[in-house]
Design a protein around this motif. Sequence first.
Motif, short mmCIF file in Angstrom:
data_model
loop_
_atom_site.label_atom_id
_atom_site.label_comp_id
_atom_site.label_asym_id
_atom_site.label_seq_id
_atom_site.Cartn_x
_atom_site.Cartn_y
_atom_site.Cartn_z
N MET A 286 0.84 -1.20 0.00
CA MET A 286 0.00 0.00 0.00
C MET A 286 0.88 1.25 0.00
O MET A 286 1.83 1.36 0.77
CB MET A 286 -0.91 -0.01 1.23
N THR A 287 0.57 2.20 -0.87
CA THR A 287 1.35 3.42 -0.96
C THR A 287 1.04 4.33 0.22
O THR A 287 -0.12 4.56 0.56
CB THR A 287 1.02 4.15 -2.28
N HIS A 288 2.07 4.83 0.85
CA HIS A 288 1.89 5.72 1.98
C HIS A 288 1.42 7.09 1.48
O HIS A 288 1.94 7.62 0.50
CB HIS A 288 3.21 5.87 2.75
N ASN A 289 0.42 7.64 2.15
CA ASN A 289 -0.07 8.96 1.77
C ASN A 289 0.73 10.03 2.51
O ASN A 289 0.36 10.48 3.59
CB ASN A 289 -1.56 9.08 2.09
N PHE A 290 1.86 10.40 1.91
CA PHE A 290 2.73 11.39 2.53
C PHE A 290 2.02 12.73 2.68
O PHE A 290 2.19 13.43 3.68
CB PHE A 290 4.00 11.56 1.71
N THR A 291 1.22 13.10 1.67
CA THR A 291 0.53 14.39 1.70
C THR A 291 -0.43 14.46 2.87
O THR A 291 -0.52 15.50 3.55
CB THR A 291 -0.22 14.63 0.38
N ALA A 292 -1.15 13.38 3.15
CA ALA A 292 -2.11 13.38 4.26
C ALA A 292 -1.40 13.58 5.59
O ALA A 292 -1.89 14.31 6.47
CB ALA A 292 -2.90 12.08 4.27
N GLU B 175 -2.45 21.25 12.29
CA GLU B 175 -2.19 21.46 13.70
C GLU B 175 -1.29 22.68 13.91
O GLU B 175 -1.51 23.50 14.81
CB GLU B 175 -1.55 20.21 14.31
N ARG B 176 -0.26 22.81 13.08
CA ARG B 176 0.62 23.97 13.20
C ARG B 176 -0.15 25.27 13.01
O ARG B 176 0.11 26.27 13.69
CB ARG B 176 1.74 23.91 12.15
N HIS C 98 15.06 13.01 -4.55
CA HIS C 98 14.93 11.56 -4.53
C HIS C 98 13.45 11.17 -4.54
O HIS C 98 12.60 11.94 -4.10
CB HIS C 98 15.59 10.97 -3.27
N GLU C 99 13.18 9.98 -5.02
CA GLU C 99 11.80 9.49 -5.03
C GLU C 99 11.28 9.34 -3.60
O GLU C 99 10.16 9.76 -3.28
CB GLU C 99 11.74 8.13 -5.76
N ALA C 100 12.09 8.74 -2.74
CA ALA C 100 11.68 8.53 -1.35
C ALA C 100 11.96 9.78 -0.53
O ALA C 100 13.03 10.39 -0.65
CB ALA C 100 12.42 7.34 -0.76
N PRO C 101 11.02 10.19 0.33
CA PRO C 101 11.23 11.38 1.14
C PRO C 101 12.09 11.09 2.37
O PRO C 101 12.32 9.93 2.73
CB PRO C 101 9.81 11.75 1.57
N THR C 102 12.54 12.16 3.00
CA THR C 102 13.16 12.05 4.32
C THR C 102 12.04 12.13 5.36
O THR C 102 11.20 13.04 5.30
CB THR C 102 14.16 13.19 4.55
N GLU C 103 12.02 11.19 6.27
CA GLU C 103 10.97 11.14 7.29
C GLU C 103 11.44 11.80 8.58
O GLU C 103 12.57 11.61 9.01
CB GLU C 103 10.57 9.69 7.57
N TRP C 104 10.54 12.59 9.18
CA TRP C 104 10.84 13.27 10.43
C TRP C 104 9.77 12.94 11.47
O TRP C 104 8.60 12.74 11.13
CB TRP C 104 10.86 14.80 10.24
N ASP C 105 10.17 12.90 12.72
CA ASP C 105 9.23 12.78 13.83
C ASP C 105 9.64 13.83 14.86
O ASP C 105 10.54 13.61 15.65
CB ASP C 105 9.27 11.37 14.43
N ALA D 71 0.47 15.53 15.66
CA ALA D 71 0.72 14.97 14.33
C ALA D 71 2.17 15.29 13.96
O ALA D 71 2.46 16.19 13.18
CB ALA D 71 -0.25 15.56 13.31
N SER D 72 3.09 14.54 14.53
CA SER D 72 4.50 14.91 14.48
C SER D 72 5.27 14.31 13.32
O SER D 72 6.40 14.71 13.05
CB SER D 72 5.18 14.50 15.79
N HIS D 73 4.69 13.35 12.60
CA HIS D 73 5.39 12.72 11.48
C HIS D 73 5.21 13.55 10.20
O HIS D 73 4.07 13.88 9.82
CB HIS D 73 4.87 11.30 11.24
N THR D 74 6.32 13.90 9.57
CA THR D 74 6.27 14.63 8.30
C THR D 74 7.27 14.02 7.32
O THR D 74 8.17 13.27 7.70
CB THR D 74 6.61 16.12 8.50
#
Length: 277
Positions: free
Chosen positions: A1-7, A15-16, A185-192, A206-209
């Motif tokens: 399943m593709t992760h919905n990064f935009t969501a 929240e910000r 890059h195709e894959a993003p950098t993930e932050w928490d 909602a700390s994951h971006t």
Amino acid sequence: MTHNFTAANQANWDERAELHAARDGSGYEVQRYVADRSALSDVVRFDQPLLGDVSGLRTVHLQCHIGTDTISLARLGARVTGLDFSERGIAEARRLAQETGDAVDFVHADVREAAAVLPNGGFDLVYTGIGALCWLPKIREWAEVVAALLAPGGSLFIREGHPILWAIDESLEDDLHLRYPYFEHEAPTEWDDDQSYVVTAAPLQASHTYEWNHSLGEIVTALIESGLRIDSLVEHDSVPWEALPGQMTLRADGEWLLTERSGSVPLTYTLRASKPV
């Protein structure tokens, strides 16, 4: 399943927006725009010398967040529409404009869909502020949107975090270390991260971006290939937030400089491009 990064990013920015728009003096200190009808954001004030006269220009501010820069552009005489993918951000922007009385329109849409919801060729100026491009997976998509929105003879103005800055590991305080991708890059950098870039009354839930860097060459090339002409590119040794905690000093104008070896790396840049007549 593709992760919905935009969501995930949308939830974070919703929240910000609420925290940044607080009337208690935290966040963006928005009450000063209500109290002082001449107040401008530090970002737009920094931009003014390179931005020039915007009086009467049909302007769209892409990724406008809660509208402080958008309202500042209107106070300089532009006829401004702000657009953002955060529904809460747009609600807060409209609330602020209603309180200040500034004539600004706000539209809720993803920047990648801007050309579908706004008039193509309808703007003399496309303005994009700091910290916007890193949320977009493909810089070419953004460049095509900018080109579609601009009228012939119109121009793009963007000041943005330098891709070198986005590649630095900010968690290491002893020196500057390149750790993250400089190129797209195709894959993003993930932050928490439960903290924002300004002081807020509460941590983020909602700390994951997810972010994508784009090299300076990729950005310039995308704009050229979308039919725009590059008019100027200026690199700066400052940034309007403490991007590297523990390594920066605040300047009187709200900009942050490296405390040691200031000027050794570019931290932001201003780019201007235009659409041929």
